[in-house]
Scaffold this active site. Structure first.
Site, PDB file in Angstrom:
ATOM      1  N   LYS A  35       0.831  -1.220   0.000  1.00  0.00           N
ATOM      2  CA  LYS A  35       0.000   0.000   0.000  1.00  0.00           C
ATOM      3  C   LYS A  35       0.860   1.263   0.000  1.00  0.00           C
ATOM      4  O   LYS A  35       0.632   2.175  -0.781  1.00  0.00           O
ATOM      5  CB  LYS A  35      -0.890   0.065   1.258  1.00  0.00           C
ATOM      6  CG  LYS A  35      -1.904  -1.030   1.404  1.00  0.00           C
ATOM      7  CD  LYS A  35      -2.856  -0.745   2.571  1.00  0.00           C
ATOM      8  CE  LYS A  35      -2.181  -0.713   3.918  1.00  0.00           C
ATOM      9  NZ  LYS A  35      -1.793  -2.007   4.482  1.00  0.00           N
ATOM     10  N   ARG A  64      11.969  -5.880   4.294  1.00  0.00           N
ATOM     11  CA  ARG A  64      11.898  -4.418   4.238  1.00  0.00           C
ATOM     12  C   ARG A  64      12.543  -3.805   5.495  1.00  0.00           C
ATOM     13  O   ARG A  64      13.271  -2.829   5.415  1.00  0.00           O
ATOM     14  CB  ARG A  64      10.431  -3.988   4.129  1.00  0.00           C
ATOM     15  CG  ARG A  64      10.206  -2.485   4.148  1.00  0.00           C
ATOM     16  CD  ARG A  64       8.733  -2.125   4.064  1.00  0.00           C
ATOM     17  NE  ARG A  64       8.019  -2.455   5.287  1.00  0.00           N
ATOM     18  CZ  ARG A  64       6.691  -2.392   5.415  1.00  0.00           C
ATOM     19  NH1 ARG A  64       5.936  -2.061   4.399  1.00  0.00           N
ATOM     20  NH2 ARG A  64       6.116  -2.693   6.563  1.00  0.00           N
ATOM     21  N   ARG A  76       0.486  -8.308  14.046  1.00  0.00           N
ATOM     22  CA  ARG A  76      -0.147  -7.340  13.133  1.00  0.00           C
ATOM     23  C   ARG A  76      -0.978  -8.062  12.072  1.00  0.00           C
ATOM     24  O   ARG A  76      -2.069  -7.613  11.709  1.00  0.00           O
ATOM     25  CB  ARG A  76       0.922  -6.449  12.469  1.00  0.00           C
ATOM     26  CG  ARG A  76       1.398  -5.322  13.379  1.00  0.00           C
ATOM     27  CD  ARG A  76       2.778  -4.810  13.021  1.00  0.00           C
ATOM     28  NE  ARG A  76       2.894  -4.329  11.654  1.00  0.00           N
ATOM     29  CZ  ARG A  76       4.052  -4.160  11.008  1.00  0.00           C
ATOM     30  NH1 ARG A  76       5.192  -4.457  11.616  1.00  0.00           N
ATOM     31  NH2 ARG A  76       4.065  -3.722   9.778  1.00  0.00           N
TER      32      ARG A  76
HETATM   33  P1  ADP Z   1       1.351  -1.856   8.619  1.00  0.00           P
HETATM   34  O1  ADP Z   1       0.215  -1.743   7.656  1.00  0.00           O
HETATM   35  O2  ADP Z   1       2.678  -2.066   7.964  1.00  0.00           O
HETATM   36  O3  ADP Z   1       1.116  -2.819   9.760  1.00  0.00           O
HETATM   37  P2  ADP Z   1       0.960   0.926   9.491  1.00  0.00           P
HETATM   38  O4  ADP Z   1       2.114   1.824   9.324  1.00  0.00           O
HETATM   39  O5  ADP Z   1      -0.224   1.134   8.616  1.00  0.00           O
HETATM   40  O6  ADP Z   1       1.564  -0.511   9.365  1.00  0.00           O
HETATM   41  O7  ADP Z   1       0.443   0.943  11.001  1.00  0.00           O
HETATM   42  C1  ADP Z   1       1.305   0.720  12.086  1.00  0.00           C
HETATM   43  C2  ADP Z   1       0.523   0.684  13.412  1.00  0.00           C
HETATM   44  O8  ADP Z   1      -0.150   1.925  13.594  1.00  0.00           O
HETATM   45  C3  ADP Z   1      -0.594  -0.358  13.487  1.00  0.00           C
HETATM   46  O9  ADP Z   1      -0.118  -1.629  13.872  1.00  0.00           O
HETATM   47  C4  ADP Z   1      -1.517   0.281  14.541  1.00  0.00           C
HETATM   48  O10 ADP Z   1      -1.020   0.110  15.845  1.00  0.00           O
HETATM   49  C5  ADP Z   1      -1.422   1.751  14.217  1.00  0.00           C
HETATM   50  N1  ADP Z   1      -2.465   2.188  13.254  1.00  0.00           N
HETATM   51  C6  ADP Z   1      -2.246   2.648  11.988  1.00  0.00           C
HETATM   52  N2  ADP Z   1      -3.399   2.960  11.389  1.00  0.00           N
HETATM   53  C7  ADP Z   1      -4.385   2.687  12.287  1.00  0.00           C
HETATM   54  C8  ADP Z   1      -5.792   2.789  12.263  1.00  0.00           C
HETATM   55  N3  ADP Z   1      -6.442   3.229  11.178  1.00  0.00           N
HETATM   56  N4  ADP Z   1      -6.473   2.403  13.372  1.00  0.00           N
HETATM   57  C9  ADP Z   1      -5.850   1.972  14.469  1.00  0.00           C
HETATM   58  N5  ADP Z   1      -4.523   1.843  14.563  1.00  0.00           N
HETATM   59  C10 ADP Z   1      -3.788   2.199  13.484  1.00  0.00           C
END
Ligand code: ADP
Length: 191
Positions: A13, A127, A146
């Protein structure tokens, strides 16, 4: 143009969002980046979310929605927005509908990047090794968490969008360039 990129951690993404920012001057609304920035800057939000991020669990819907509303207002004049990592729960998906209505915006495209579950862990750890930016949640235990959280809390929103919108599934196992081309074609067809 408002588009949502859906898909599990490691599906690509972020990479695709960056490409769209370069190509169309859209704004990337990555909640993960916003939260990590808050942690790095030791803001009040950063202090609240630091441990949650490191645990691989999700931050409270209410806090995320508040952040997102501020960003929607701040980016109102941009030619487009890419939702990357948001929404992540059914509550957030429903709230986004309300927010878009409130600011006279609409959702133009919903894209799901589909990647084999077993490639994801490998991709993320690779990564992490190559990246200069170190993340507290990029070790194998937390990455598995995750992925588990994604399957449990975020996957249901794929059905939410399939029933309400035309959900475009793209094979995320293709090359970055092929995925970009497919997304760009979808965007061009909307114009
Ligand atoms: P990835 O998709 O690689 O797991 P992100 O950078 O999108 O990582 O998100 C990292 C962390 O940030 C998530 O594991 C969560 O703790 C928090 N997070 C990100 N976006 C959200 C969201 N929309 N709602 C709740 N927590 C979020």
């Amino acid at each position: 143009m408002n588009l949502i990129l859906l898909g599990p951690p490691g599906c690509g993404k972020g990479t695709q969002a960056v490409n769209l920012v370069k190509k169309y001057d859209y704004y990337q609304l990555s909640t993960g980046d916003m939260l990590r920035e808050a942690v790095a800057n030791e803001t009040q939000t950063g202090k609240i979310v630091k441990d949650v991020l490191a645990s691989g669990k999700l931050v409270d819907d209410e806090l995320i929605i508040k952040i997102m509303e501020e960003k929607l207002i701040a980016t109102k004049s941009k030619p487009g927005r890419i939702f990357d990592g948001f929404p992540r729960t059914l509550i957030q998906a429903n709230e986004l509908e309300g927010l878009l209505k409130r600011y006279q915006m609409k959702l133009d495209l919903v894209i799901e990047l589909v990647v084999d579950q077993h490639s994801l862990l490998e991709r993320i750890l690779k990564r992490a090794k190559e990246s200069e930016e170190k993340r507290d949640d990029d070790n194998s235990v937390i990455v598995k968490k995750r992925l588990e959280v994604y399957n449990k809390e975020t996957k249901p929103i794929v059905d939410f969008y399939s029933s309400k919108y035309n959900l475009n599934k793209i094979d995320g196992m293709q090359s970055i360039q092929e995925v970009s081309n497919t997304i760009e074609n979808l965007i061009e067809n909307k114009h």
